[in-house]
Structure formats: C-alpha cells, structure tokens
Design an enzyme around this catalytic site. Structure first.
Site, mmCIF file in Angstrom:
data_model
loop_
_atom_site.group_PDB
_atom_site.id
_atom_site.type_symbol
_atom_site.label_atom_id
_atom_site.label_comp_id
_atom_site.label_asym_id
_atom_site.label_seq_id
_atom_site.Cartn_x
_atom_site.Cartn_y
_atom_site.Cartn_z
ATOM 1 N N GLU A 17 20.200 -20.681 -1.623
ATOM 2 C CA GLU A 17 20.122 -19.145 -0.930
ATOM 3 C C GLU A 17 19.264 -18.376 -1.678
ATOM 4 O O GLU A 17 18.593 -17.755 -0.941
ATOM 5 C CB GLU A 17 21.640 -18.693 -0.838
ATOM 6 N N ASP A 57 34.146 -19.270 -3.130
ATOM 7 C CA ASP A 57 34.840 -18.229 -3.081
ATOM 8 C C ASP A 57 35.804 -18.098 -4.306
ATOM 9 O O ASP A 57 36.034 -16.742 -4.612
ATOM 10 C CB ASP A 57 36.143 -18.725 -1.856
ATOM 11 N N ASN A 102 23.829 -18.890 -3.928
ATOM 12 C CA ASN A 102 23.664 -20.174 -4.858
ATOM 13 C C ASN A 102 22.022 -20.303 -5.042
ATOM 14 O O ASN A 102 21.295 -19.421 -4.235
ATOM 15 C CB ASN A 102 24.416 -21.440 -4.117
#
Length: 505
Positions: free
Chosen positions: A214, A281, A211
């Site tokens: 990150e 996920d 993301n």
C-alpha cells in the site's frame, strides 16, 4: 539502517497492562465474516469441484468491526461507528458488537443496501472458496451526516480514534476529512489504517499504517530496498502531515518513520503462519492503544507487530488478547498453559478447523498423585487436545469445605501445566463447569472414579451439543480426599519425627 532498540520487555509489558480501560473509537467499514465448516469426500459429478457436506457455521466481526473486537480483546473499551443493512446479517453483526461490549448506537442502518458479508467455505482448515456480498458505491450526503453525527457524539468518551478503511463506502474523502477535524479539535489521537492511493483525505492524522504494498502504491515509489522504503514513507509523511508513518512488512516486521528522526525498524517475531487475514486489524488496535497510553511511535509499532504475530497463527479475522501478547513477549510464560475462557474458545475453534477433537475434564486437582497423571494421560488419548478446567480457590472452599484447598489455584494450575498430556488449563468460579461446557463446546467430556455417565455433571450439555461423555475407571486406590484424611490423622510429633535432620555442614 540500524534496527531499533524500540523498547525493553518490561516497558512493553507495562504498556500492555495499561490497555485495560483505555477508550477507543473506531470509524469504518463493518463486515460480517461467515465461516461454513464442512467435510469433503467426493468431487461433484456436475463439475470438477468438491462437494462440501456442511457441518457447522460460525460468524465473526470483520473489517473495521474486527478492529473493535481486537480492542476489546486487549482490554480496551471499544466503540464502533459504521453502516449496516436492514437485514439479518446486519442484525447478526450488531449482536456480535454487543457481545464485545460495544454499544450498538454507533451503527447506522440503511435500507436497500446489504450488509457486507464475506462467506468462506472451509474443510480441514483449508479455504475452498470465498463468496462476497457487498455494495461499495459511495454513501449519499444524508448517510454521511448520520455517520459523522454518531462519531461526534462518541468522541468525548474516547482516548484515541481509529479510522479503518476497507473501501466499502464509509470512509470517503469528506467523511475522513471531517472525522479527523472533529477528533483533532477534541484533542484526540487519530490513527489510520488506509486504503487506496489518495492519502490526502487522511491529512492531519497522527499516525498512518499502510503495509509495504500500500505504501508503494500511495507514494508512487517502487519499494525494493530500505532506502526506497524510506523515500516512500517520507513522501507519505509530506502528504498526510502527521506525526508518524508505520509500515507493516509482514515477515520482516515494521518500519517507523517520524519527522526529523531517523527510521526505526522493528523485527518480526517468528510464528507459524495459519491465516494472515485480520493481522492488520490486530496491528492497528495495539498500535493505537500504545499511542493512547504514551508509547513512542516505535514502541507502539512493536506492540502492533506483536499483536499481528499472535493473530497470524489463528484462523480468520481473529483477535489477540493481552495474555497472548504477554505470552509472545515471554515464550516461557505460555508454557504454563493457563487461558481465560474467551481466549481458549478462540484457540479451540482453530484446532477444530484443523480437524482436532477437543477433550474436556474438570476437577479440583488438589494434592496431585499418580492416579491423576494416569487419568490425564488416558483422557488425552481420546482426542487431539485436552482441556483441564479447575475449580478456583473459592469454588473448592464451597464444594469441599475448609481447610480445602490445600494448594492454591495458581499452584494447581502450574502443576497441571507441567504435565505433557495437558494442553490447556482454565479456571472456573462456579460450583460446576456447566458455563464453560456451553461456551467451549467440547467433543468429549471425560471423568474418572468410575462414575456412571448419567452421574457426570454437564453430560446432558455436551451430548445436546453433539458430543459424548466418557467415564474412566479409578487409576490406583489413592484419592485426594484419602490423602488429606491420612495427613490430618498424623499427630504433629510423628510428622516432625519424619522430617530430615538439619544439614550440619
């Protein structure tokens, strides 16, 4: 930077249809997500904290295991490799994997180390506290070999391999590097959902999906514009030496960066946000399946973004189904309200978390009349959502005999979906809805025609689950059976005489 014309709706629908049967292998950290549901009516006299009266408890696959759950929900054949403890939580996690059709042979059991569990306490849909039980110390060499052996044995069956890193010990540097080497040697696509700041261990992966936060941490680039976003992505590309970096950007969609190609941006789809846990996920599962079916990186990112937009409207580490992806692509499609049992079960769980009472009724609903509408309106008043289960065509033929049904199941489902009082429609193939009642666990089972409660099929199931049964009177004198008999008595000549004359214009 321009927004990507990443894919037409028809192209995305085609790719989603191809998800069925795609084989995907997940390596990563298994987590058991536990939800304790309760009500809060007072504050503790011992400390300024709420007292939660526990009403129920549910368990779901979390962490990398939730990626496997999302793959299965999207129609893929999922396998999972990870570690569990020799404890009750590990057994529960293994059982949940079995429920989605994933073999348990990929689980390596380790004594003396607990299964990672995240326990959330909720009341009226609001999380009050989260309790984590975990051991994140690196695994020893023997455990690493066990994990890699299981991964290597499963690889020949996979079209795509996903490394889902939750920093719980499975995906240390040596395991990541060897897993990627094994997968590439076998000719498999490798997709990574990363963690931490050292992305060198993911070197050789085809695609990596951090993301935005990150990506900034891993690249060392502060991201405050599209230009700095691209600098960060290009830095990650140089580190990983892969095909693509896909950066998820929450409410802003996703950005796709490939070697030698300009950046492409996938816009976000507007959805009400209920819970953001599990969105990554869902994103990585749809992204990986898209790449496995020949999608471009931008098309696969659009699919991932679509899946994330579905799950953000659910509670907890939820899954997105193919039907939900198609509904999100075409909002008009969702208005038909028809759901599969698995999808409906998940949606009802979210409604319960918000304090909604679930009402269930069933029938053939063949040849609709005013009595049906009045009955459904009254049934809807008994709770916060009305589920109407209808017999499939085969079921109606067995129960009613030929020539029933007069209207096929698609027509009956469409008519019911057009009624405001109806929230969901679900089909069942059995003669009775007993399987659905056990699976969906409604709070209220309602039937009409003035039946006595003991005559209502499934009453004992609902009441044993803590629900209740309601019998409503017959609204009007018309029934479907009476309508069919009346039509059958009409001679063909009389029917023709009642038809309007042809238009002479």
């Amino acid at each position: 930077m321009p927004e990507s014309a990443h894919a037409s709706q028809a192209r995305l629908e085609h790719l989603i249809a191809q998800f069925a049967g795609t084989r995907a292998l997940v390596l990563g950290d298994a987590i058991l997500d536990r939800y304790i549901w309760g009500s809060v009516e007072r504050v503790s006299p011992e400390a300024p904290v709420p007292v939660v009266h526990i009403q129920s408890q549910t368990e779901m696959l979390g962490g990398a295991a939730n990626v496997a759950a999302n793959l299965a929900a999207l129609g893929a054949r999922a396998e999972f490799v990870g570690a569990i403890g020799d404890d009750a939580e590990g057994a529960a996690l293994a059982a949940l994997l079995g429920e989605i059709g994933a073999p348990r042979s990929g689980l390596a059991k380790l004594s003396g180390r607990p299964t990672t569990v995240k326990t959330r306490v909720l009341s009226m849909g609001q999380q009050i506290v989260r309790l984590d039980r975990e051991d994140t110390a690196p695994f020893g060499d023997a455990m690493r070999r066990r994990l890699l052996d299981r991964f290597a044995r499963a690889l020949p069956r996979a079209d795509v391999a996903i490394l889902s890193d939750y920093a719980k010990g499975v995906l240390c540097g040596p395991v990541c590097e060897e897993a990627i080497r094994l997968a590439k040697r076998a000719g498999k696509i490798v997709v990574v959902d990363p963690k931490g700041t050292d992305y060198r261990r993911y070197r050789g992966a085809d695609a990596i999906k951090p993301n935005q936060r990150e990506a900034a941490a891993a690249s060392g680039v502060a991201i405050d514009s599209e230009a700095s976003l691209e600098r960060a992505a290009r830095a990650i590309l140089r580190i990983v030496r892969g095909r693509a970096v896909v950066i998820s950007r929450s409410g802003e969609g996703a950005a796709v960066f490939e070697r030698g190609r300009p950046a492409e941006f996938v816009r976000a789809r507007a959805r009400a946000v209920f819970d953001e846990s599990g969105c990554g996920d869902s994103f990585i599962a749809a992204l990986a399946l898209g790449l496995a079916r020949g999608a471009t990186a931008a098309e696969a990112a659009a699919l991932g973004n679509l899946a994330g937009s579905v799950v953000v409207g659910k509670l907890g580490a939820a899954s997105a189904t193919r039907e939900e992806l198609l509904d999100a692509l075409d909002p008009g499609r969702a208005q038909r309200k028809l759901r599969g049992a698995t999808q409906l079960k998940a949606e009802l769980a979210m409604l319960r978390a918000a304090g909604k009472r679930i009402v269930f009724t069933n029938g053939c609903f063949d040849l609709f009349h005013l009595g049906h509408i009045k009955f459904l309106e009254r049934a809807r008043q008994l709770g916060g959502a009305l589920v109407v289960a209808i017999n499939s065509d085969a079921s109606v033929r067995r129960v009613k005999g030929p020539p029933r049904p007069v209207l096929d199941q698609d027509s009956r489902a469409a008519i019911l979906s057009a009624i405001d009082a109806v929230d969901f429609v679900v089909l069942f193939d059995e003669d009775t809805p007993e399987r659905l009642l056990r699976e969906l666990r409604p709070d209220v089972l309602v039937k009409g025609k003035g039946l006595k409660e003991q005559q209502i099929v499934g009453a004992e199931i609902v009441e044993a689950q803590g629900g209740r049964t309601v019998s409503l009177p017959l609204f009007g004198e018309t029934t479907t059976d009476a309508m069919v008999e009346k039509i059958a008595r009409q001679p063909a000549t009389a029917m023709r005489s009642k038809q309007a004359p042809p238009d002479s214009r």
